[in-house]
Write a protein that holds these residues in place. Structure first.
Motif, PDB file in Angstrom:
ATOM      1  N   ALA A   8       0.598  -1.092   0.242  1.00 47.24           N
ATOM      2  CA  ALA A   8      -0.118  -0.042  -0.090  1.00 47.24           C
ATOM      3  C   ALA A   8       0.579   1.309  -0.365  1.00 47.24           C
ATOM      4  CB  ALA A   8      -0.695  -0.298   0.736  1.00 47.24           C
ATOM      5  N   HIS A   9       0.297   1.464  -1.076  1.00 48.61           N
ATOM      6  CA  HIS A   9       0.645   3.353  -0.755  1.00 48.61           C
ATOM      7  C   HIS A   9      -0.277   4.338  -0.882  1.00 48.61           C
ATOM      8  CE1 HIS A   9       1.590   2.722  -5.093  1.00 48.61           C
ATOM      9  NE2 HIS A   9       1.382   4.286  -5.377  1.00 48.61           N
ATOM     10  N   ILE A  10      -0.042   5.688  -0.823  1.00 53.05           N
ATOM     11  CA  ILE A  10      -0.296   7.063  -1.322  1.00 53.05           C
ATOM     12  C   ILE A  10      -0.295   8.202  -2.546  1.00 53.05           C
ATOM     13  CG2 ILE A  10      -2.196   9.008  -0.014  1.00 53.05           C
ATOM     14  CD1 ILE A  10      -1.653   7.846   2.391  1.00 53.05           C
ATOM     15  N   VAL A  11      -0.614   7.959  -3.245  1.00 51.69           N
ATOM     16  CA  VAL A  11       0.320   8.795  -4.262  1.00 51.69           C
ATOM     17  C   VAL A  11      -0.296  10.399  -3.276  1.00 51.69           C
ATOM     18  CG1 VAL A  11       0.093  10.109  -6.873  1.00 51.69           C
ATOM     19  CG2 VAL A  11      -0.879   7.772  -6.384  1.00 51.69           C
ATOM     20  N   ALA A  12       0.930  11.413  -2.897  1.00 56.21           N
ATOM     21  CA  ALA A  12       0.867  12.231  -2.769  1.00 56.21           C
ATOM     22  C   ALA A  12       1.816  12.555  -1.831  1.00 56.21           C
ATOM     23  CB  ALA A  12      -0.655  12.686  -1.253  1.00 56.21           C
ATOM     24  N   SER A  13       2.926  13.557  -1.956  1.00 56.78           N
ATOM     25  CA  SER A  13       3.741  14.408  -1.092  1.00 56.78           C
ATOM     26  C   SER A  13       4.344  14.108   0.312  1.00 56.78           C
ATOM     27  CB  SER A  13       4.286  15.586  -2.335  1.00 56.78           C
ATOM     28  OG  SER A  13       2.576  16.572  -1.850  1.00 56.78           O
ATOM     29  N   PRO A  14       4.717  14.351   0.272  1.00 54.78           N
ATOM     30  CA  PRO A  14       5.289  14.824   2.115  1.00 54.78           C
ATOM     31  C   PRO A  14       4.203  15.519   2.681  1.00 54.78           C
ATOM     32  CG  PRO A  14       6.543  13.808   1.403  1.00 54.78           C
ATOM     33  CD  PRO A  14       6.264  14.689   0.240  1.00 54.78           C
ATOM     34  N   SER A  15       4.859  16.687   2.177  1.00 57.08           N
ATOM     35  CA  SER A  15       3.672  18.184   2.471  1.00 57.08           C
ATOM     36  C   SER A  15       2.335  18.125   2.609  1.00 57.08           C
ATOM     37  CB  SER A  15       4.169  19.488   1.453  1.00 57.08           C
ATOM     38  OG  SER A  15       3.766  19.031   0.395  1.00 57.08           O
ATOM     39  N   SER A  16       1.573  16.641   2.162  1.00 61.27           N
ATOM     40  CA  SER A  16       0.772  16.731   1.492  1.00 61.27           C
ATOM     41  C   SER A  16      -0.335  16.378   3.067  1.00 61.27           C
ATOM     42  CB  SER A  16      -0.319  15.878   0.644  1.00 61.27           C
ATOM     43  OG  SER A  16       0.320  16.424  -0.745  1.00 61.27           O
ATOM     44  N   TRP A  17      -1.131  16.945   3.568  1.00 60.34           N
ATOM     45  CA  TRP A  17      -1.623  16.285   4.645  1.00 60.34           C
ATOM     46  C   TRP A  17      -2.503  15.209   4.699  1.00 60.34           C
ATOM     47  CZ3 TRP A  17      -6.800  16.882   7.366  1.00 60.34           C
ATOM     48  CH2 TRP A  17      -6.900  15.934   8.510  1.00 60.34           C
ATOM     49  N   ILE A  18      -2.491  14.184   4.828  1.00 63.72           N
ATOM     50  CA  ILE A  18      -2.891  12.779   5.427  1.00 63.72           C
ATOM     51  C   ILE A  18      -3.302  12.521   6.806  1.00 63.72           C
ATOM     52  CG2 ILE A  18      -3.216  10.862   4.585  1.00 63.72           C
ATOM     53  CD1 ILE A  18      -3.183  12.358   1.735  1.00 63.72           C
ATOM     54  N   GLU A  19      -4.718  12.052   6.855  1.00 65.31           N
ATOM     55  CA  GLU A  19      -5.399  11.912   8.225  1.00 65.31           C
ATOM     56  C   GLU A  19      -4.349  10.752   8.184  1.00 65.31           C
ATOM     57  OE1 GLU A  19      -8.941  13.657   6.848  1.00 65.31           O
ATOM     58  OE2 GLU A  19      -7.409  12.830   5.988  1.00 65.31           O
ATOM     59  N   GLY A  20      -3.763  10.448   9.979  1.00 62.64           N
ATOM     60  CA  GLY A  20      -3.530   8.847  10.400  1.00 62.64           C
ATOM     61  C   GLY A  20      -4.625   7.725  10.348  1.00 62.64           C
ATOM     62  N   GLU A  21      -5.375   8.548  10.752  1.00 61.15           N
ATOM     63  CA  GLU A  21      -6.775   7.261  10.632  1.00 61.15           C
ATOM     64  C   GLU A  21      -6.890   6.513   9.399  1.00 61.15           C
ATOM     65  OE1 GLU A  21     -10.203   4.552  11.980  1.00 61.15           O
ATOM     66  OE2 GLU A  21      -8.080   5.339  12.876  1.00 61.15           O
ATOM     67  N   GLY A  34      -6.809 -11.396  -0.738  1.00 58.53           N
ATOM     68  CA  GLY A  34      -7.028 -11.452  -1.796  1.00 58.53           C
ATOM     69  C   GLY A  34      -5.768 -10.198  -2.241  1.00 58.53           C
ATOM     70  N   VAL A  35      -5.710  -8.945  -1.725  1.00 62.26           N
ATOM     71  CA  VAL A  35      -5.651  -8.373  -2.332  1.00 62.26           C
ATOM     72  C   VAL A  35      -4.060  -8.312  -2.140  1.00 62.26           C
ATOM     73  CG1 VAL A  35      -4.834  -5.528  -0.863  1.00 62.26           C
ATOM     74  CG2 VAL A  35      -7.044  -6.527  -0.791  1.00 62.26           C
ATOM     75  N   ARG A  36      -3.886  -7.767  -3.223  1.00 58.47           N
ATOM     76  CA  ARG A  36      -2.726  -7.982  -4.418  1.00 58.47           C
ATOM     77  C   ARG A  36      -1.883  -6.198  -4.181  1.00 58.47           C
ATOM     78  NH1 ARG A  36      -2.258  -8.615 -10.919  1.00 58.47           N
ATOM     79  NH2 ARG A  36      -3.807  -9.613  -9.965  1.00 58.47           N
ATOM     80  N   TRP A  37      -2.750  -5.793  -4.185  1.00 59.29           N
ATOM     81  CA  TRP A  37      -2.434  -4.102  -3.926  1.00 59.29           C
ATOM     82  C   TRP A  37      -3.137  -2.767  -3.865  1.00 59.29           C
ATOM     83  CZ3 TRP A  37      -4.414  -0.803  -6.933  1.00 59.29           C
ATOM     84  CH2 TRP A  37      -4.623  -0.812  -8.595  1.00 59.29           C
ATOM     85  N   ALA A  38      -3.022  -1.771  -2.908  1.00 61.46           N
ATOM     86  CA  ALA A  38      -3.920  -0.680  -2.305  1.00 61.46           C
ATOM     87  C   ALA A  38      -3.234   0.609  -2.647  1.00 61.46           C
ATOM     88  CB  ALA A  38      -4.552  -0.498  -0.486  1.00 61.46           C
ATOM     89  N   VAL A  39      -4.029   1.563  -3.204  1.00 54.44           N
ATOM     90  CA  VAL A  39      -3.074   2.760  -3.215  1.00 54.44           C
ATOM     91  C   VAL A  39      -4.323   3.648  -3.116  1.00 54.44           C
ATOM     92  CG1 VAL A  39      -2.175   4.625  -5.352  1.00 54.44           C
ATOM     93  CG2 VAL A  39      -2.202   1.355  -5.233  1.00 54.44           C
ATOM     94  N   GLY A  40      -4.079   4.878  -2.287  1.00 55.75           N
ATOM     95  CA  GLY A  40      -4.400   6.125  -1.603  1.00 55.75           C
ATOM     96  C   GLY A  40      -4.007   7.056  -2.687  1.00 55.75           C
ATOM     97  N   MET A  41      -5.530   8.130  -2.833  1.00 52.29           N
ATOM     98  CA  MET A  41      -5.653   8.977  -4.104  1.00 52.29           C
ATOM     99  C   MET A  41      -5.069  10.171  -3.113  1.00 52.29           C
ATOM    100  SD  MET A  41      -6.132   7.912  -6.988  1.00 52.29           S
ATOM    101  CE  MET A  41      -5.516   6.416  -6.426  1.00 52.29           C
ATOM    102  N   PRO A  42      -4.260  11.681  -3.863  1.00 52.49           N
ATOM    103  CA  PRO A  42      -4.481  12.981  -2.896  1.00 52.49           C
ATOM    104  C   PRO A  42      -4.966  13.412  -1.558  1.00 52.49           C
ATOM    105  CG  PRO A  42      -3.352  12.916  -4.933  1.00 52.49           C
ATOM    106  CD  PRO A  42      -4.269  11.687  -4.831  1.00 52.49           C
ATOM    107  N   ASP A  43      -6.156  12.867  -2.558  1.00 56.52           N
ATOM    108  CA  ASP A  43      -7.765  13.139  -1.231  1.00 56.52           C
ATOM    109  C   ASP A  43      -7.792  11.493  -0.218  1.00 56.52           C
ATOM    110  OD1 ASP A  43      -8.567  11.566  -3.716  1.00 56.52           O
ATOM    111  OD2 ASP A  43     -10.454  12.516  -3.280  1.00 56.52           O
ATOM    112  N   LEU A  44      -7.119  11.259  -0.132  1.00 58.48           N
ATOM    113  CA  LEU A  44      -7.441  10.272   0.768  1.00 58.48           C
ATOM    114  C   LEU A  44      -8.159  10.458   2.363  1.00 58.48           C
ATOM    115  CD1 LEU A  44      -7.405   6.738   0.761  1.00 58.48           C
ATOM    116  CD2 LEU A  44      -5.084   7.368   2.591  1.00 58.48           C
ATOM    117  N   HIS A  45      -9.221   9.740   2.783  1.00 54.70           N
ATOM    118  CA  HIS A  45      -9.327  10.403   3.619  1.00 54.70           C
ATOM    119  C   HIS A  45     -10.948   9.263   4.462  1.00 54.70           C
ATOM    120  CE1 HIS A  45     -13.050  11.828   0.987  1.00 54.70           C
ATOM    121  NE2 HIS A  45     -13.617  11.873   1.896  1.00 54.70           N
TER     122      HIS A  45
END
Length: 372
Positions: A8-21, A34-45
């Motif tokens: 899993a990873h998030i497509v966001a820069s380190p300066s972007s705010w992503i909640e810990g939850e 069964g999950v092969r991968w999980a990708v968060g967008m920059p708007d992940l919440h």
């Protein structure tokens, strides 16, 4: 890119705010069977157990919870041609009404013409719904790539209509039926239950597209405009991909052409074109700015700062049609993350390029019956 774990990873820069939850929920999701991968967008919440703004590829299993209750929700963009040469936004806003009421036309025929043979929930067809759904008249703010938007029929003086809605009660009924029997469990794709869910899911996706088209038709009819479809992109769905099943909850597809990514009623919408192979972004793009505050937090914070009437105009000069005070506070622009930062993260990741920006003119949420 923000790495969460090996899957899993998030497509966001380190300066972007992503909640810990939100990060925790993405990590939990990546650990499902069964999950092969999980990708968060920059708007992940954070969502209800699983995050919103994510794409998850699963082998052999469909997880209805990863799609959610509003199956087929998406964004549809239309070009509008209004009579006359001068736009009077305030007058137009006053003319708009009834998009939350039952359509008086032949809803079953409208669905049949668009391939939906199940007439379920016809009373809701052509209605926007609550939450973050809307129908918004927009003007072109800037054309970043004029030659790329010309085939879409969009020019500097164009007016467009962006509709955000989904399958209304139909999608919710499908998820409820699943939960009643299976709880939060996934379904083997090749099982009877898995096939039944996918058939119901596909019907809801088609219903959602038909719904957005009818909302646009009703909007255009109210203001006497001609309507021309530009795009319709679903962001709550599960589709076959690379031998598995790609679940998107609040994530737009990377392989279906241009995508409209709105911020809030007080910020610009970005019309973008996918670029690259899509691998690093989970073959997906963000579907919006993403919530910064929960609805209860937004109500409390905004009530301390504004009267409801003060939120009926935006900093960009747009008019807001919303007779529900709670919704007006919950959907205030301050309740959302910065859309420019979200889009910049996608551009920096090589996932898309900006074609144009669109400015909100009239945002329609809900108008109660009898309001003049």
């Amino acid at each position: 890119m923000i790495r969460i774990d090996e899957r899993a990873h998030i497509v966001a820069s380190p300066s972007s705010w992503i909640e810990g939850e939100a990060e925790r929920q993405l990590r939990t999701t990546s650990g499902l069977a069964g999950v092969r991968w999980a990708v968060g967008m920059p708007d992940l919440h954070p969502g209800k157990g699983h995050p919103i703004g994510a794409a998850i590829l699963v082998d052999g299993i469909v997880y209805p919870h990863l799609v959610g209750s509003d199956i087929g929700c998406g964004m549809a963009l239309f070009r509008l041609e209004l009579p006359g040469s001068k736009l009077n936004a305030e007058r137009l806003a006053k003319r708009l009404r009834g998009l939350e009421g039952t359509w008086e036309g032949d809803a079953e025929a409208w669905l049949r013409d668009r391939g939906v043979v199940d007439p379920s929930f016809v009373d809701a067809l052509g209605t926007i719904g609550g939450g973050n759904h809307f129908a918004e008249l927009q003007a072109v703010h800037e054309l970043a790539e004029p030659s790329a938007v010309h085939p879409l029929g969009i020019e500097k003086k164009s007016l467009v209509l962006l509709v955000h809605s989904g399958s209304r009660g139909l999608g919710e009924s499908i998820l409820r039926a699943h939960v009643a029997i299976y709880g939060a469990k996934g379904l083997e794709v090749d099982s009877t239950a898995g096939r039944d869910y996918l058939r119901a899911h596909d019907r809801a996706v088609m219903w959602g597209r038909a719904n957005r088209a009818l909302i646009a038709h009703r909007f255009a009819e109210s203001v006497g405009a001609d309507l021309h479809p530009v795009l319709d992109v679903c962001h709550n769905a599960v589709t076959p991909h690379d031998g598995g099943w790609l679940h998107r909850k609040g994530a737009a597809p990377h392989d279906q052409g241009p995508v409209a990514i709105p911020g809030s009623r007080g910020t610009l919408t970005y019309l973008v074109e996918p670029t690259g192979d899509g691998v690093s972004s989970g073959h997906s793009l963000a579907h919006g700015a993403g919530r910064k505050w929960t609805r209860s937090d937004a109500r409390a914070r905004m009530r301390d700062r504004f009267r409801a009437g003060e939120l009926l105009r935006t900093d960009l000069g747009g008019f807001v049609v919303c007779d529900d005070k709670d919704l007006l506070f919950e959907e205030a622009p301050d309740a959302y993350k910065r859309i420019d930062r979200v889009v910049a993260d996608l551009v920096d990741a090589g996932a898309c390029r900006v074609l144009a920006t669109l400015r909100p003119v009239v945002t329609y949420k809900i108008r109660k019956n009898g309001r003049e």
